[in-house]
Design a protein around this motif. Sequence first.
Motif, mmCIF file in Angstrom:
data_model
loop_
_atom_site.group_PDB
_atom_site.id
_atom_site.type_symbol
_atom_site.label_atom_id
_atom_site.label_comp_id
_atom_site.label_asym_id
_atom_site.label_seq_id
_atom_site.Cartn_x
_atom_site.Cartn_y
_atom_site.Cartn_z
ATOM 1 N N TYR A 1 0.844 -1.175 0.086
ATOM 2 C CA TYR A 1 -0.101 -0.087 0.216
ATOM 3 C C TYR A 1 0.716 1.258 -0.220
ATOM 4 O O TYR A 1 0.570 2.226 -0.780
ATOM 5 C CB TYR A 1 -0.921 0.039 1.270
ATOM 6 N N ASN A 2 1.803 1.194 0.942
ATOM 7 C CA ASN A 2 2.691 2.529 1.124
ATOM 8 C C ASN A 2 3.325 2.739 -0.175
ATOM 9 O O ASN A 2 3.918 3.828 -0.699
ATOM 10 C CB ASN A 2 3.824 2.416 2.140
ATOM 11 N N ASP A 3 3.983 1.778 -0.967
ATOM 12 C CA ASP A 3 4.682 1.491 -2.307
ATOM 13 C C ASP A 3 3.939 2.554 -3.234
ATOM 14 O O ASP A 3 4.317 3.340 -4.067
ATOM 15 C CB ASP A 3 5.148 0.560 -2.476
ATOM 16 N N THR A 4 2.402 1.949 -3.194
ATOM 17 C CA THR A 4 1.705 2.717 -4.279
ATOM 18 C C THR A 4 1.131 3.900 -4.150
ATOM 19 O O THR A 4 1.117 4.796 -4.919
ATOM 20 C CB THR A 4 0.148 1.831 -4.240
ATOM 21 N N VAL A 5 1.155 4.310 -2.533
ATOM 22 C CA VAL A 5 0.754 5.550 -2.185
ATOM 23 C C VAL A 5 2.024 6.493 -2.717
ATOM 24 O O VAL A 5 1.930 7.410 -3.079
ATOM 25 C CB VAL A 5 0.505 5.766 -0.786
ATOM 26 N N LEU A 6 3.297 6.072 -2.395
ATOM 27 C CA LEU A 6 4.392 6.720 -2.903
ATOM 28 C C LEU A 6 4.343 6.990 -4.299
ATOM 29 O O LEU A 6 4.694 8.090 -4.568
ATOM 30 C CB LEU A 6 5.647 5.842 -2.456
ATOM 31 N N ALA A 7 4.143 6.183 -5.072
ATOM 32 C CA ALA A 7 4.072 6.425 -6.552
ATOM 33 C C ALA A 7 2.874 7.498 -7.014
ATOM 34 O O ALA A 7 3.266 8.322 -7.849
ATOM 35 C CB ALA A 7 3.686 5.117 -7.272
ATOM 36 N N PHE A 8 1.875 7.447 -6.183
ATOM 37 C CA PHE A 8 0.777 8.243 -6.482
ATOM 38 C C PHE A 8 1.097 9.809 -6.050
ATOM 39 O O PHE A 8 0.938 10.780 -6.701
ATOM 40 C CB PHE A 8 -0.728 8.039 -5.788
ATOM 41 N N ASN A 9 1.784 9.906 -4.737
ATOM 42 C CA ASN A 9 2.257 11.160 -4.254
ATOM 43 C C ASN A 9 3.414 11.567 -4.896
ATOM 44 O O ASN A 9 3.376 12.840 -5.299
ATOM 45 C CB ASN A 9 2.500 10.903 -2.785
#
Length: 197
Positions: free
Chosen positions: A148-156
Amino acid sequence: MTAIILLAIVVILVLCYVLIFNRFVALRNEVKNAFAQIDVQLKRRYDLIPNLVEVAKGYMQHEQQTLEAVIAARSQAVSAVQQVRSKPSDGAAMLALAGAEGVLEAGLGRLMALSEAYPDLKADQQMQRLSEEIASTENRIGFARQAYNDTVLAFNTATEVFPSNIVARLNNFPSLPMLESTRSEAERQAPQVRFGS
């Protein structure tokens, strides 16, 4: 000729805008999917906790307050995860979930520590099985949180870099909060192993 060049520039800008917008939509859907994976593991843990408490209740008559605290923390965490489920981009809801998970993990930790003082409970087959399932689920939650955090990092990152930051602002794609581990630094430390002194 100038009109053709201007038209070509406008078409290129519109195509870039559409591509970036579609990328944000895809990333947002990936974030939702990543949270859904966490949600599945949290639900599994929430379903195991009442069984664990019920087994412990038979042995731990004097620890009623701890057992009630675990059940209350579970209820609070279930409520918090429902809030995030309804609004995954809400930073306050994500922080509330992290806080509720911290309280629940602390309560479970106390329950497991207290169970060590009850040899019959510690030896109970159901308690051992449930403890192993909860430990396995905790590991799965950790892996799902990382994804989840990896995906959020890409989004951010996409919301902050040029030119996609312009599209993000125009279409209300705010940065999303990470789901931090609720374990303390001491709990994350590897155990010290020492052989005979």
